[in-house]
Design a protein around this motif. Structure first.
Motif, PDB file in Angstrom:
ATOM      1  N   LEU A 178      25.897  89.966  35.004  1.00  0.00           N
ATOM      2  CA  LEU A 178      27.297  90.294  34.676  1.00  0.00           C
ATOM      3  C   LEU A 178      27.448  90.916  33.292  1.00  0.00           C
ATOM      4  CD1 LEU A 178      29.157  87.109  35.999  1.00  0.00           C
ATOM      5  CD2 LEU A 178      28.582  89.208  37.232  1.00  0.00           C
ATOM      6  N   ASN A 179      26.342  91.026  32.565  1.00  0.00           N
ATOM      7  CA  ASN A 179      26.382  91.506  31.185  1.00  0.00           C
ATOM      8  C   ASN A 179      27.257  90.594  30.319  1.00  0.00           C
ATOM      9  OD1 ASN A 179      25.514  93.307  29.205  1.00  0.00           O
ATOM     10  ND2 ASN A 179      27.311  94.606  29.419  1.00  0.00           N
ATOM     11  N   ALA A 180      27.156  89.290  30.593  1.00  0.00           N
ATOM     12  CA  ALA A 180      27.898  88.284  29.822  1.00  0.00           C
ATOM     13  C   ALA A 180      27.015  87.824  28.664  1.00  0.00           C
ATOM     14  CB  ALA A 180      28.265  87.104  30.708  1.00  0.00           C
ATOM     15  N   PRO A 181      27.445  88.003  27.411  1.00  0.00           N
ATOM     16  CA  PRO A 181      26.577  87.691  26.270  1.00  0.00           C
ATOM     17  C   PRO A 181      26.485  86.210  25.926  1.00  0.00           C
ATOM     18  CG  PRO A 181      28.685  88.522  25.491  1.00  0.00           C
ATOM     19  CD  PRO A 181      28.728  88.610  26.991  1.00  0.00           C
ATOM     20  N   ILE A 182      27.377  85.392  26.516  1.00  0.00           N
ATOM     21  CA  ILE A 182      27.480  83.976  26.137  1.00  0.00           C
ATOM     22  C   ILE A 182      27.390  83.089  27.364  1.00  0.00           C
ATOM     23  CG2 ILE A 182      29.127  82.234  25.288  1.00  0.00           C
ATOM     24  CD1 ILE A 182      30.245  84.484  23.431  1.00  0.00           C
ATOM     25  N   LEU A 183      26.640  81.978  27.231  1.00  0.00           N
ATOM     26  CA  LEU A 183      26.648  80.903  28.218  1.00  0.00           C
ATOM     27  C   LEU A 183      26.993  79.616  27.477  1.00  0.00           C
ATOM     28  CD1 LEU A 183      26.179  79.676  31.004  1.00  0.00           C
ATOM     29  CD2 LEU A 183      23.731  79.581  30.483  1.00  0.00           C
ATOM     30  N   GLY A 184      28.269  79.227  27.559  1.00  0.00           N
ATOM     31  CA  GLY A 184      28.747  78.059  26.828  1.00  0.00           C
ATOM     32  C   GLY A 184      28.904  76.843  27.718  1.00  0.00           C
ATOM     33  N   GLY A 185      29.609  75.831  27.197  1.00  0.00           N
ATOM     34  CA  GLY A 185      29.920  74.636  27.967  1.00  0.00           C
ATOM     35  C   GLY A 185      29.015  73.455  27.667  1.00  0.00           C
ATOM     36  N   VAL A 186      29.151  72.431  28.503  1.00  0.00           N
ATOM     37  CA  VAL A 186      28.319  71.234  28.374  1.00  0.00           C
ATOM     38  C   VAL A 186      27.027  71.519  29.146  1.00  0.00           C
ATOM     39  CG1 VAL A 186      28.205  68.725  28.644  1.00  0.00           C
ATOM     40  CG2 VAL A 186      30.397  69.829  28.209  1.00  0.00           C
ATOM     41  N   ASN A 187      26.151  72.255  28.475  1.00  0.00           N
ATOM     42  CA  ASN A 187      24.932  72.776  29.101  1.00  0.00           C
ATOM     43  C   ASN A 187      23.666  72.104  28.550  1.00  0.00           C
ATOM     44  OD1 ASN A 187      24.669  73.987  26.543  1.00  0.00           O
ATOM     45  ND2 ASN A 187      25.711  75.839  27.231  1.00  0.00           N
ATOM     46  N   TYR A 188      23.854  70.970  27.870  1.00  0.00           N
ATOM     47  CA  TYR A 188      22.762  70.236  27.216  1.00  0.00           C
ATOM     48  C   TYR A 188      22.652  68.808  27.732  1.00  0.00           C
ATOM     49  CZ  TYR A 188      27.017  68.779  24.937  1.00  0.00           C
ATOM     50  OH  TYR A 188      28.299  68.335  24.735  1.00  0.00           O
ATOM     51  N   ALA A 189      23.591  68.403  28.587  1.00  0.00           N
ATOM     52  CA  ALA A 189      23.634  67.057  29.167  1.00  0.00           C
ATOM     53  C   ALA A 189      24.577  67.122  30.358  1.00  0.00           C
ATOM     54  CB  ALA A 189      24.154  66.035  28.152  1.00  0.00           C
ATOM     55  N   ALA A 190      24.518  66.123  31.205  1.00  0.00           N
ATOM     56  CA  ALA A 190      25.482  66.065  32.306  1.00  0.00           C
ATOM     57  C   ALA A 190      26.863  65.775  31.736  1.00  0.00           C
ATOM     58  CB  ALA A 190      25.081  64.982  33.296  1.00  0.00           C
ATOM     59  N   TRP A 191      27.836  66.547  32.160  1.00  0.00           N
ATOM     60  CA  TRP A 191      29.212  66.325  31.715  1.00  0.00           C
ATOM     61  C   TRP A 191      29.708  64.991  32.281  1.00  0.00           C
ATOM     62  CZ3 TRP A 191      34.056  68.131  34.551  1.00  0.00           C
ATOM     63  CH2 TRP A 191      35.198  67.927  33.771  1.00  0.00           C
ATOM     64  N   GLY A 192      30.193  64.126  31.387  1.00  0.00           N
ATOM     65  CA  GLY A 192      30.679  62.819  31.817  1.00  0.00           C
ATOM     66  C   GLY A 192      29.608  61.750  31.892  1.00  0.00           C
ATOM     67  N   TYR A 193      28.361  62.127  31.578  1.00  0.00           N
ATOM     68  CA  TYR A 193      27.254  61.155  31.602  1.00  0.00           C
ATOM     69  C   TYR A 193      27.313  60.308  30.339  1.00  0.00           C
ATOM     70  CZ  TYR A 193      22.341  59.550  31.348  1.00  0.00           C
ATOM     71  OH  TYR A 193      21.186  58.818  31.245  1.00  0.00           O
ATOM     72  N   LEU A 194      27.564  59.019  30.503  1.00  0.00           N
ATOM     73  CA  LEU A 194      27.663  58.093  29.381  1.00  0.00           C
ATOM     74  C   LEU A 194      26.782  56.885  29.654  1.00  0.00           C
ATOM     75  CD1 LEU A 194      31.539  58.211  28.992  1.00  0.00           C
ATOM     76  CD2 LEU A 194      29.902  59.180  27.383  1.00  0.00           C
ATOM     77  N   THR A 195      26.005  56.491  28.674  1.00  0.00           N
ATOM     78  CA  THR A 195      25.118  55.331  28.820  1.00  0.00           C
ATOM     79  C   THR A 195      25.738  54.079  28.202  1.00  0.00           C
ATOM     80  OG1 THR A 195      24.012  55.818  26.743  1.00  0.00           O
ATOM     81  CG2 THR A 195      23.088  56.818  28.754  1.00  0.00           C
ATOM     82  N   LYS A 196      26.902  54.255  27.564  1.00  0.00           N
ATOM     83  CA  LYS A 196      27.577  53.182  26.819  1.00  0.00           C
ATOM     84  C   LYS A 196      26.768  52.752  25.596  1.00  0.00           C
ATOM     85  CE  LYS A 196      30.383  51.597  30.667  1.00  0.00           C
ATOM     86  NZ  LYS A 196      30.896  50.450  31.429  1.00  0.00           N
ATOM     87  N   LYS A 197      25.889  53.652  25.161  1.00  0.00           N
ATOM     88  CA  LYS A 197      25.095  53.430  23.948  1.00  0.00           C
ATOM     89  C   LYS A 197      25.054  54.744  23.171  1.00  0.00           C
ATOM     90  CE  LYS A 197      22.020  50.114  26.225  1.00  0.00           C
ATOM     91  NZ  LYS A 197      20.640  49.886  26.701  1.00  0.00           N
TER      92      LYS A 197
END
Length: 285
Positions: free
Chosen positions: A98-117
């Motif tokens: 798509l010639n899109a220069p940016i890939l943003g977002g929560v792309n480093y962990a699962a969105w909503g993933y919480l370990t409570k720690k």
């Protein structure tokens, strides 16, 4: 300020598919110069059809994604971490097409993933290693910059503030990994909008979402947009400023984002009124 204002596909569609192609010319018709495609599933995204429509419409685009528990780069399960790498590579492929220069977002962990720690060193190491590979793939195949979105404490325990996101970028050692700031999250986690921007600086600020503190119409709430715009102008950020919100009728997305009331008659009204407000503020900077 000469930044282009954009709109996220989430304004109209919960999971962008071929039936949503009409959004592309609609975004331009409403006065936006950039569209942000929220890629919910990279393996079903209609890349070729979108590419055709972008060419016909003549509008810039960027992409964002949110990873899931099945594609979680910080999972203790190496198979899931491999799934995350595959999903992110597919997102990079879409950006290249798509010639899109940016890939943003929560792309480093699962969105909503919480370990409570708090975040662990193992999670940090897994996340950094995964992102290194994604960034290397992006360099090999094109010019996509991966922008990691620090989000609020209720959506991740991994990256909540600009300082942590910059540290993560530095840890990857890749110059195509930058920070994605979002005003909605910033007002919950940062001490100062201008200081968060300066923490990133021109070197690390890669993408910006201009959302209100309640995810309502930008310019009608608590976010100090004038201060924010002055700071991004000062550091020389020249990328897009994109409005992202969600229609309360989106059951899964509205539930995940805790949107329980309507902030405008439609998502489109929210975007249009927000664009007018933000342009007026930008003109004073």
């Amino acid at each position: 300020m000469n930044n282009k204002f954009g709109v996220d596909s989430f304004i109209w569609a919960e999971s962008f598919s071929e039936k949503d192609l009409w959004i592309i010319p609609k975004a331009k018709e409403l006065g936006f110069e950039v569209i942000d495609f929220a890629i919910s599933n990279p393996f079903t995204f209609p890349t070729e059809k979108v590419k055709e429509s972008l060419k016909e419409t003549g509008i810039d685009c960027v992409c964002t994604t949110t990873l899931t528990e099945e594609t979680n780069p910080i999972s203790p399960d190496p198979a899931i971490r491999k799934n995350a790498l595959d999903a992110m590579k597919k997102c990079v492929d879409i950006c290249n097409e798509l010639n899109a220069p940016i890939l943003g977002g929560v792309n480093y962990a699962a969105w909503g993933y919480l370990t409570k720690k708090p975040r662990t060193q193992d999670e940090w190491n897994w996340g950094v290693e995964n992102m290194k590979q994604v960034a290397a793939y992006a360099k090999e195949t094109g010019n996509v910059t991966i922008c990691v979105e620090c989000v609020n404490r209720f959506e991740t325990h991994f990256l909540n503030i600009a300082e942590d996101a910059v540290a993560f970028c530095k840890a990857t050692g890749m110059d195509n990994v930058k920070v994605h700031l979002d005003c909605f999250h910033m007002i919950r986690e940062e001490k100062s909008f201008s200081e968060a921007v300066k923490t990133c600086g021109k070197q690390y600020l890669g993408y910006v979402h201009v959302n209100e503190n309640d995810r309502g119409i930008p310019g009608t709430g608590l976010v100090p947009f004038k201060e924010f715009f002055e700071a991004i102008k000062e550091i020389g950020y020249d990328g897009p400023l994109v409005i992202e919100s969600f229609d309360p009728s989106f059951e899964e997305l509205a539930g995940n984002c805790a949107i329980w009331r309507s902030f405008a008659k439609t998502g489109e009204e929210l975007a249009v009124k927000g664009l007018a407000n933000l342009k007026a503020i930008a003109e004073t900077v």
